[in-house]
Motif scaffolding. Structure first.
Motif, PDB file in Angstrom:
ATOM      1  N   VAL A 251      18.219 -22.484 -64.702  1.00 18.08           N
ATOM      2  CA  VAL A 251      17.292 -23.218 -65.576  1.00 18.08           C
ATOM      3  C   VAL A 251      17.270 -24.850 -65.289  1.00 18.08           C
ATOM      4  O   VAL A 251      18.496 -25.377 -64.891  1.00 18.08           O
ATOM      5  CB  VAL A 251      18.023 -23.088 -67.015  1.00 18.08           C
ATOM      6  N   ALA A 263       7.884 -27.399 -68.014  1.00 15.47           N
ATOM      7  CA  ALA A 263       9.073 -26.460 -67.660  1.00 15.47           C
ATOM      8  C   ALA A 263       9.485 -26.521 -66.303  1.00 15.47           C
ATOM      9  O   ALA A 263       8.741 -25.769 -65.532  1.00 15.47           O
ATOM     10  CB  ALA A 263       8.828 -25.419 -68.385  1.00 15.47           C
ATOM     11  N   LEU A 266      12.325 -22.057 -65.788  1.00  9.31           N
ATOM     12  CA  LEU A 266      13.047 -21.314 -66.654  1.00  9.31           C
ATOM     13  C   LEU A 266      13.947 -20.360 -66.282  1.00  9.31           C
ATOM     14  O   LEU A 266      14.287 -19.562 -66.897  1.00  9.31           O
ATOM     15  CB  LEU A 266      11.722 -20.682 -67.544  1.00  9.31           C
ATOM     16  N   GLY A 286      10.085 -19.967 -72.490  1.00 15.23           N
ATOM     17  CA  GLY A 286       9.476 -21.064 -73.160  1.00 15.23           C
ATOM     18  C   GLY A 286       8.649 -20.764 -74.167  1.00 15.23           C
ATOM     19  O   GLY A 286       7.771 -19.714 -73.927  1.00 15.23           O
ATOM     20  N   TYR A 303      12.175 -22.847 -77.229  1.00 11.94           N
ATOM     21  CA  TYR A 303      12.790 -21.917 -76.358  1.00 11.94           C
ATOM     22  C   TYR A 303      13.766 -20.989 -76.771  1.00 11.94           C
ATOM     23  O   TYR A 303      14.242 -21.008 -77.642  1.00 11.94           O
ATOM     24  CB  TYR A 303      13.630 -22.882 -75.122  1.00 11.94           C
TER      25      TYR A 303
END
Length: 380
Positions: A251, A263, A266, A286, A303
Protein backbone atom coordinates in the motif's frame (compact mmCIF):
# COMPACT_ATOMS: atom_id res chain seq x y z
CA UNK A 1 -25.83 0.89 2.69
CA UNK A 2 -22.21 2.05 2.64
CA UNK A 3 -21.29 5.19 4.49
CA UNK A 4 -18.13 7.10 5.25
CA UNK A 5 -16.72 7.97 8.63
CA UNK A 6 -16.47 11.60 9.65
CA UNK A 7 -15.31 13.02 6.32
CA UNK A 8 -17.02 16.12 4.91
CA UNK A 9 -19.48 15.85 2.04
CA UNK A 10 -19.52 18.15 -1.00
CA UNK A 11 -20.95 21.55 -0.16
CA UNK A 12 -24.56 22.13 -1.07
CA UNK A 13 -23.64 25.34 -2.89
CA UNK A 14 -21.57 23.38 -5.40
CA UNK A 15 -24.02 20.53 -5.90
CA UNK A 16 -25.88 20.63 -9.21
CA UNK A 17 -29.67 20.39 -8.78
CA UNK A 18 -30.64 16.96 -10.04
CA UNK A 19 -26.97 16.15 -10.50
CA UNK A 20 -25.91 12.59 -11.12
CA UNK A 21 -23.97 10.47 -8.61
CA UNK A 22 -22.23 7.11 -8.78
CA UNK A 23 -19.64 5.12 -6.85
CA UNK A 24 -16.44 3.41 -7.95
CA UNK A 25 -14.59 0.66 -6.07
CA UNK A 26 -11.06 -0.16 -7.17
CA UNK A 27 -8.41 -2.51 -5.84
CA UNK A 28 -4.82 -3.57 -6.43
CA UNK A 29 -3.09 -6.45 -8.12
CA UNK A 30 -4.76 -9.81 -8.73
CA UNK A 31 -1.66 -12.01 -8.79
CA UNK A 32 -2.41 -15.73 -8.73
CA UNK A 33 0.61 -17.54 -7.36
CA UNK A 34 0.76 -21.38 -7.36
CA UNK A 35 -0.30 -21.59 -3.69
CA UNK A 36 -3.57 -19.89 -4.58
CA UNK A 37 -4.19 -22.43 -7.35
CA UNK A 38 -3.63 -25.20 -4.82
CA UNK A 39 -6.14 -23.55 -2.48
CA UNK A 40 -8.70 -23.29 -5.29
CA UNK A 41 -8.28 -27.03 -5.93
CA UNK A 42 -8.89 -27.80 -2.25
CA UNK A 43 -11.96 -25.57 -2.21
CA UNK A 44 -13.41 -27.14 -5.35
CA UNK A 45 -13.31 -30.54 -3.66
CA UNK A 46 -15.21 -29.11 -0.69
CA UNK A 47 -17.78 -27.06 -2.59
CA UNK A 48 -18.28 -29.19 -5.66
CA UNK A 49 -18.30 -25.92 -7.62
CA UNK A 50 -15.95 -24.13 -9.94
CA UNK A 51 -14.63 -25.39 -13.25
CA UNK A 52 -12.07 -28.06 -14.12
CA UNK A 53 -11.41 -28.72 -10.43
CA UNK A 54 -10.75 -25.12 -9.37
CA UNK A 55 -13.01 -22.83 -7.33
CA UNK A 56 -11.66 -19.38 -6.40
CA UNK A 57 -15.00 -18.31 -4.92
CA UNK A 58 -14.20 -19.06 -1.25
CA UNK A 59 -10.82 -17.30 -1.57
CA UNK A 60 -12.40 -14.08 -2.86
CA UNK A 61 -15.70 -14.04 -0.96
CA UNK A 62 -14.49 -11.79 1.86
CA UNK A 63 -14.57 -8.63 -0.25
CA UNK A 64 -17.86 -9.25 -2.01
CA UNK A 65 -19.91 -7.08 0.43
CA UNK A 66 -17.90 -4.01 -0.65
CA UNK A 67 -17.19 -4.76 -4.30
CA UNK A 68 -20.75 -5.79 -5.13
CA UNK A 69 -22.19 -2.55 -3.73
CA UNK A 70 -20.25 -0.23 -6.05
CA UNK A 71 -21.91 1.13 -9.17
CA UNK A 72 -18.65 0.39 -11.00
CA UNK A 73 -15.94 -1.93 -9.65
CA UNK A 74 -12.48 -2.04 -11.22
CA UNK A 75 -9.88 -4.76 -10.65
CA UNK A 76 -6.35 -5.07 -11.96
CA UNK A 77 -5.70 -8.38 -13.70
CA UNK A 78 -1.93 -8.59 -13.55
CA UNK A 79 -1.28 -11.66 -15.69
CA UNK A 80 -2.45 -13.64 -18.72
CA UNK A 81 -4.64 -16.69 -18.23
CA UNK A 82 -4.11 -20.19 -19.57
CA UNK A 83 -6.48 -23.03 -20.34
CA UNK A 84 -8.86 -24.23 -17.58
CA UNK A 85 -6.82 -27.39 -16.89
CA UNK A 86 -3.41 -25.79 -17.30
CA UNK A 87 -0.54 -26.00 -17.42
CA UNK A 88 -0.08 -22.99 -15.14
CA UNK A 89 3.05 -21.02 -14.29
CA UNK A 90 4.13 -18.67 -11.52
CA UNK A 91 6.87 -16.06 -11.41
CA UNK A 92 8.55 -14.85 -13.58
CA UNK A 93 6.31 -15.64 -16.58
CA UNK A 94 2.83 -16.08 -15.16
CA UNK A 95 0.09 -18.16 -16.74
CA UNK A 96 -2.86 -18.51 -14.38
CA UNK A 97 -6.24 -20.29 -14.33
CA UNK A 98 -9.00 -18.49 -16.24
CA UNK A 99 -11.37 -19.53 -13.43
CA UNK A 100 -10.14 -16.53 -11.40
CA UNK A 101 -11.84 -14.24 -13.92
CA UNK A 102 -15.21 -15.89 -13.29
CA UNK A 103 -14.77 -15.40 -9.55
CA UNK A 104 -13.86 -11.73 -10.04
CA UNK A 105 -17.06 -11.29 -12.04
CA UNK A 106 -19.09 -13.22 -9.46
CA UNK A 107 -18.03 -11.02 -6.52
CA UNK A 108 -19.03 -7.89 -8.41
CA UNK A 109 -16.19 -6.61 -10.56
CA UNK A 110 -17.37 -4.96 -13.77
CA UNK A 111 -14.10 -4.29 -15.55
CA UNK A 112 -10.35 -4.77 -15.11
CA UNK A 113 -7.19 -3.02 -16.18
CA UNK A 114 -4.94 -5.43 -18.06
CA UNK A 115 -1.82 -3.37 -18.85
CA UNK A 116 1.11 -4.57 -16.74
CA UNK A 117 4.71 -5.73 -17.00
CA UNK A 118 3.30 -9.29 -17.18
CA UNK A 119 0.71 -8.69 -19.91
CA UNK A 120 2.94 -10.19 -22.61
CA UNK A 121 4.41 -13.03 -20.52
CA UNK A 122 3.00 -15.54 -23.01
CA UNK A 123 2.91 -13.38 -26.08
CA UNK A 124 -0.06 -12.41 -28.14
CA UNK A 125 -1.61 -15.85 -27.56
CA UNK A 126 -1.85 -15.10 -23.84
CA UNK A 127 -3.25 -11.63 -24.45
CA UNK A 128 -5.92 -12.96 -26.80
CA UNK A 129 -6.93 -15.83 -24.53
CA UNK A 130 -7.26 -13.48 -21.56
CA UNK A 131 -9.43 -10.95 -23.37
CA UNK A 132 -11.49 -13.66 -25.08
CA UNK A 133 -12.27 -15.16 -21.67
CA UNK A 134 -13.20 -11.79 -20.21
CA UNK A 135 -15.51 -11.11 -23.15
CA UNK A 136 -17.15 -14.50 -22.77
CA UNK A 137 -18.03 -13.98 -19.09
CA UNK A 138 -18.96 -10.30 -19.46
CA UNK A 139 -16.01 -8.78 -17.64
CA UNK A 140 -14.80 -5.52 -19.19
CA UNK A 141 -11.15 -4.75 -19.86
CA UNK A 142 -8.83 -1.89 -20.75
CA UNK A 143 -5.11 -1.66 -21.43
CA UNK A 144 -4.33 -4.55 -23.78
CA UNK A 145 -5.54 -5.54 -27.22
CA UNK A 146 -5.77 -8.43 -29.68
CA UNK A 147 -5.37 -6.26 -32.77
CA UNK A 148 -3.98 -2.88 -33.70
CA UNK A 149 -7.54 -1.69 -34.34
CA UNK A 150 -8.72 -2.77 -30.88
CA UNK A 151 -5.79 -0.92 -29.32
CA UNK A 152 -7.29 2.36 -30.56
CA UNK A 153 -10.67 1.74 -28.94
CA UNK A 154 -11.75 3.41 -25.70
CA UNK A 155 -13.42 1.34 -22.98
CA UNK A 156 -16.69 3.16 -22.20
CA UNK A 157 -19.39 2.10 -19.74
CA UNK A 158 -22.64 3.78 -18.81
CA UNK A 159 -22.92 3.96 -15.03
CA UNK A 160 -26.18 5.36 -13.64
CA UNK A 161 -26.58 7.59 -16.68
CA UNK A 162 -22.91 8.69 -16.70
CA UNK A 163 -20.54 7.71 -19.51
CA UNK A 164 -17.33 6.55 -17.83
CA UNK A 165 -14.14 5.86 -19.78
CA UNK A 166 -11.49 3.56 -18.32
CA UNK A 167 -7.87 3.86 -19.51
CA UNK A 168 -5.00 1.56 -18.49
CA UNK A 169 -1.22 2.03 -18.93
CA UNK A 170 1.92 0.29 -17.71
CA UNK A 171 5.69 0.32 -17.84
CA UNK A 172 7.35 -2.23 -20.13
CA UNK A 173 8.89 -5.46 -18.84
CA UNK A 174 12.65 -5.51 -19.13
CA UNK A 175 12.71 -9.32 -18.77
CA UNK A 176 10.26 -10.05 -21.56
CA UNK A 177 9.86 -6.98 -23.76
CA UNK A 178 7.13 -6.88 -26.37
CA UNK A 179 8.37 -7.15 -29.98
CA UNK A 180 8.22 -3.79 -31.72
CA UNK A 181 5.84 -5.10 -34.38
CA UNK A 182 3.35 -6.01 -31.63
CA UNK A 183 3.94 -2.93 -29.53
CA UNK A 184 0.23 -2.12 -29.72
CA UNK A 185 -0.61 -5.20 -27.59
CA UNK A 186 -0.67 -3.14 -24.40
CA UNK A 187 -0.47 0.52 -23.46
CA UNK A 188 2.89 1.82 -22.26
CA UNK A 189 3.09 4.78 -19.91
CA UNK A 190 3.41 8.03 -21.83
CA UNK A 191 1.95 11.35 -20.83
CA UNK A 192 1.41 12.22 -24.48
CA UNK A 193 -0.44 8.95 -25.18
CA UNK A 194 -2.56 9.30 -22.06
CA UNK A 195 -3.55 12.81 -23.14
CA UNK A 196 -4.48 11.55 -26.62
CA UNK A 197 -6.56 8.72 -25.16
CA UNK A 198 -8.38 11.10 -22.85
CA UNK A 199 -9.14 13.38 -25.80
CA UNK A 200 -10.59 10.42 -27.76
CA UNK A 201 -12.67 9.44 -24.74
CA UNK A 202 -14.09 12.95 -24.40
CA UNK A 203 -14.84 13.06 -28.13
CA UNK A 204 -16.81 9.83 -27.71
CA UNK A 205 -18.92 11.41 -25.00
CA UNK A 206 -17.14 10.41 -21.80
CA UNK A 207 -18.35 12.43 -18.80
CA UNK A 208 -15.71 10.91 -16.52
CA UNK A 209 -12.29 9.42 -17.32
CA UNK A 210 -10.56 7.02 -14.91
CA UNK A 211 -6.93 6.03 -15.39
CA UNK A 212 -5.37 2.80 -14.09
CA UNK A 213 -1.59 2.95 -14.08
CA UNK A 214 0.97 0.22 -13.37
CA UNK A 215 3.99 2.10 -11.99
CA UNK A 216 6.47 2.58 -9.17
CA UNK A 217 8.91 0.36 -7.32
CA UNK A 218 7.95 -3.01 -5.88
CA UNK A 219 7.71 -3.30 -2.08
CA UNK A 220 8.16 0.42 -1.37
CA UNK A 221 5.39 2.08 0.62
CA UNK A 222 6.25 5.52 -0.70
CA UNK A 223 5.77 6.60 -4.34
CA UNK A 224 8.94 6.93 -6.38
CA UNK A 225 10.11 10.16 -7.99
CA UNK A 226 8.90 9.03 -11.45
CA UNK A 227 5.48 8.26 -9.94
CA UNK A 228 5.29 11.70 -8.37
CA UNK A 229 6.43 13.38 -11.58
CA UNK A 230 3.86 11.53 -13.68
CA UNK A 231 1.12 12.26 -11.14
CA UNK A 232 1.95 15.98 -11.38
CA UNK A 233 1.81 15.90 -15.18
CA UNK A 234 -1.46 13.98 -15.29
CA UNK A 235 -3.19 16.25 -12.79
CA UNK A 236 -1.85 19.44 -14.35
CA UNK A 237 -2.08 18.63 -18.06
CA UNK A 238 -5.18 16.43 -18.36
CA UNK A 239 -8.77 16.40 -17.19
CA UNK A 240 -8.59 12.83 -15.89
CA UNK A 241 -10.92 12.50 -12.92
CA UNK A 242 -9.31 9.68 -10.91
CA UNK A 243 -6.01 7.76 -10.97
CA UNK A 244 -5.77 4.19 -9.64
CA UNK A 245 -2.25 2.79 -9.13
CA UNK A 246 -0.81 -0.67 -8.67
CA UNK A 247 2.40 -2.72 -9.16
CA UNK A 248 4.16 -1.98 -5.83
CA UNK A 249 2.40 -4.99 -4.17
CA UNK A 250 2.22 -2.91 -1.00
CA UNK A 251 0.00 0.00 0.00
CA UNK A 252 1.10 3.54 -0.87
CA UNK A 253 -0.65 6.86 -0.09
CA UNK A 254 -3.89 8.18 -1.50
CA UNK A 255 -3.48 11.90 -2.16
CA UNK A 256 -5.52 14.70 -3.69
CA UNK A 257 -3.11 16.38 -6.09
CA UNK A 258 -4.10 19.50 -8.03
CA UNK A 259 -7.73 18.65 -7.26
CA UNK A 260 -7.56 15.02 -8.46
CA UNK A 261 -7.40 11.89 -6.30
CA UNK A 262 -4.36 9.70 -6.87
CA UNK A 263 -4.23 6.23 -5.32
CA UNK A 264 -0.52 5.59 -5.80
CA UNK A 265 -0.83 1.88 -4.96
CA UNK A 266 -3.67 -0.09 -3.42
CA UNK A 267 -1.34 -3.01 -2.71
CA UNK A 268 -2.36 -6.54 -3.64
CA UNK A 269 -6.01 -7.44 -3.91
CA UNK A 270 -5.00 -11.09 -3.75
CA UNK A 271 -1.56 -12.71 -3.92
CA UNK A 272 0.61 -15.24 -2.11
CA UNK A 273 4.25 -14.33 -2.63
CA UNK A 274 6.80 -17.09 -2.03
CA UNK A 275 8.25 -15.02 0.84
CA UNK A 276 5.33 -13.18 2.44
CA UNK A 277 6.39 -9.99 4.18
CA UNK A 278 3.15 -9.13 5.95
CA UNK A 279 2.95 -5.96 3.86
CA UNK A 280 2.34 -7.92 0.64
CA UNK A 281 -0.76 -9.49 2.20
CA UNK A 282 -2.25 -6.12 3.15
CA UNK A 283 -4.21 -4.09 0.62
CA UNK A 284 -6.94 -1.53 0.25
CA UNK A 285 -10.11 -1.09 -1.73
CA UNK A 286 -10.46 2.51 -2.81
CA UNK A 287 -14.06 3.77 -2.74
CA UNK A 288 -14.82 6.95 -4.66
CA UNK A 289 -18.15 8.78 -4.69
CA UNK A 290 -18.67 11.00 -7.73
CA UNK A 291 -21.16 13.83 -7.39
CA UNK A 292 -22.00 16.17 -10.26
CA UNK A 293 -21.60 19.86 -9.50
CA UNK A 294 -22.07 23.08 -11.43
CA UNK A 295 -18.39 23.06 -12.37
CA UNK A 296 -17.74 19.36 -12.94
CA UNK A 297 -17.38 16.45 -10.53
CA UNK A 298 -16.74 16.41 -6.81
CA UNK A 299 -15.10 13.15 -5.71
CA UNK A 300 -15.05 11.92 -2.12
CA UNK A 301 -12.44 9.25 -1.28
CA UNK A 302 -12.83 6.37 1.16
CA UNK A 303 -10.98 3.10 1.69
CA UNK A 304 -11.50 -0.37 3.12
CA UNK A 305 -8.55 -2.46 4.32
CA UNK A 306 -8.09 -6.01 3.02
CA UNK A 307 -5.81 -8.85 4.08
CA UNK A 308 -4.84 -12.22 2.65
CA UNK A 309 -4.91 -14.65 5.59
CA UNK A 310 -2.12 -17.24 5.28
CA UNK A 311 -2.06 -20.47 7.31
CA UNK A 312 1.09 -21.03 9.38
CA UNK A 313 3.59 -23.47 7.93
CA UNK A 314 3.71 -26.83 9.73
CA UNK A 315 5.40 -30.15 9.05
CA UNK A 316 3.35 -32.90 7.41
CA UNK A 317 2.88 -34.73 10.72
CA UNK A 318 1.99 -31.59 12.69
CA UNK A 319 -1.40 -30.09 13.36
CA UNK A 320 -2.21 -26.43 13.02
CA UNK A 321 -2.22 -24.50 16.32
CA UNK A 322 -5.69 -24.13 17.79
CA UNK A 323 -7.53 -21.17 16.32
CA UNK A 324 -4.98 -20.64 13.51
CA UNK A 325 -5.91 -19.72 9.95
CA UNK A 326 -6.67 -22.94 8.07
CA UNK A 327 -7.04 -21.73 4.47
CA UNK A 328 -5.80 -18.92 2.27
CA UNK A 329 -8.56 -16.31 2.34
CA UNK A 330 -8.98 -12.68 1.27
CA UNK A 331 -10.65 -11.06 4.28
CA UNK A 332 -12.02 -7.73 5.49
CA UNK A 333 -10.21 -7.05 8.80
CA UNK A 334 -12.67 -4.39 9.96
CA UNK A 335 -15.62 -6.72 9.49
CA UNK A 336 -13.87 -9.47 11.44
CA UNK A 337 -12.94 -7.12 14.27
CA UNK A 338 -16.52 -5.82 14.43
CA UNK A 339 -17.90 -9.38 14.61
CA UNK A 340 -15.03 -11.47 16.03
CA UNK A 341 -17.02 -14.52 17.09
CA UNK A 342 -14.57 -17.02 18.54
CA UNK A 343 -11.46 -15.67 16.81
CA UNK A 344 -8.42 -15.90 19.06
CA UNK A 345 -6.29 -13.03 20.30
CA UNK A 346 -3.49 -13.63 17.77
CA UNK A 347 -5.90 -13.41 14.82
CA UNK A 348 -7.50 -10.24 16.15
CA UNK A 349 -4.09 -8.66 16.75
CA UNK A 350 -3.13 -9.39 13.13
CA UNK A 351 -6.29 -7.71 11.86
CA UNK A 352 -5.69 -4.65 14.03
CA UNK A 353 -2.13 -4.41 12.71
CA UNK A 354 -3.40 -4.53 9.12
CA UNK A 355 -5.91 -1.74 9.80
CA UNK A 356 -3.45 0.52 11.59
CA UNK A 357 -0.53 -0.02 9.22
CA UNK A 358 -2.65 0.42 6.09
CA UNK A 359 -4.15 3.60 7.50
CA UNK A 360 -0.68 4.97 8.15
CA UNK A 361 0.55 4.30 4.62
CA UNK A 362 -2.62 5.63 2.96
CA UNK A 363 -2.56 8.86 4.98
CA UNK A 364 1.17 9.48 4.60
CA UNK A 365 0.81 12.36 2.14
CA UNK A 366 -1.75 14.36 4.08
CA UNK A 367 -5.08 13.13 2.64
CA UNK A 368 -7.00 12.94 5.95
CA UNK A 369 -6.83 16.71 6.46
CA UNK A 370 -9.06 19.00 4.45
CA UNK A 371 -9.24 16.47 1.61
CA UNK A 372 -11.30 14.10 3.75
CA UNK A 373 -9.95 10.61 3.10
CA UNK A 374 -11.74 8.28 5.55
CA UNK A 375 -12.39 4.63 6.21
CA UNK A 376 -15.53 3.27 4.58
CA UNK A 377 -18.13 1.93 7.00
CA UNK A 378 -20.64 -0.79 6.19
CA UNK A 379 -24.11 -0.29 7.66
CA UNK A 380 -27.10 -2.54 7.31
Amino acid sequence: MLTAGCAPTPSESRTKPGGRTFTVAAAGDVLIHPELVEQAAKDAKRTGKGDAGLDFGPLMAGVQPVISKADMAICHMETPVGKPRGPFEGYPEFLVPPQILTSLKDIGYDTCSTASNHTFDHGLTGVRRTLDTMDRIGLGHAGSARTREEAEKITLREVKGVKVAHLSYSWESFLNPTPQKQGWAFNRISTAEIKKAEARARQQGADVVILSVHWGLEHYNEPSVPQLDLAERITEETGIDLVIGHHAHVVQPIQKLNGTWIAFSLGNQVARHSSPTGLTEEGAIGWFEFRETESGWDVAARYRTTLVDIPPEVEDDEELPEGAVEDLRLVDPRQLLDTPGDLNADRLARYRLALERTRGFLFNRGAPGGDGLAELSLKN
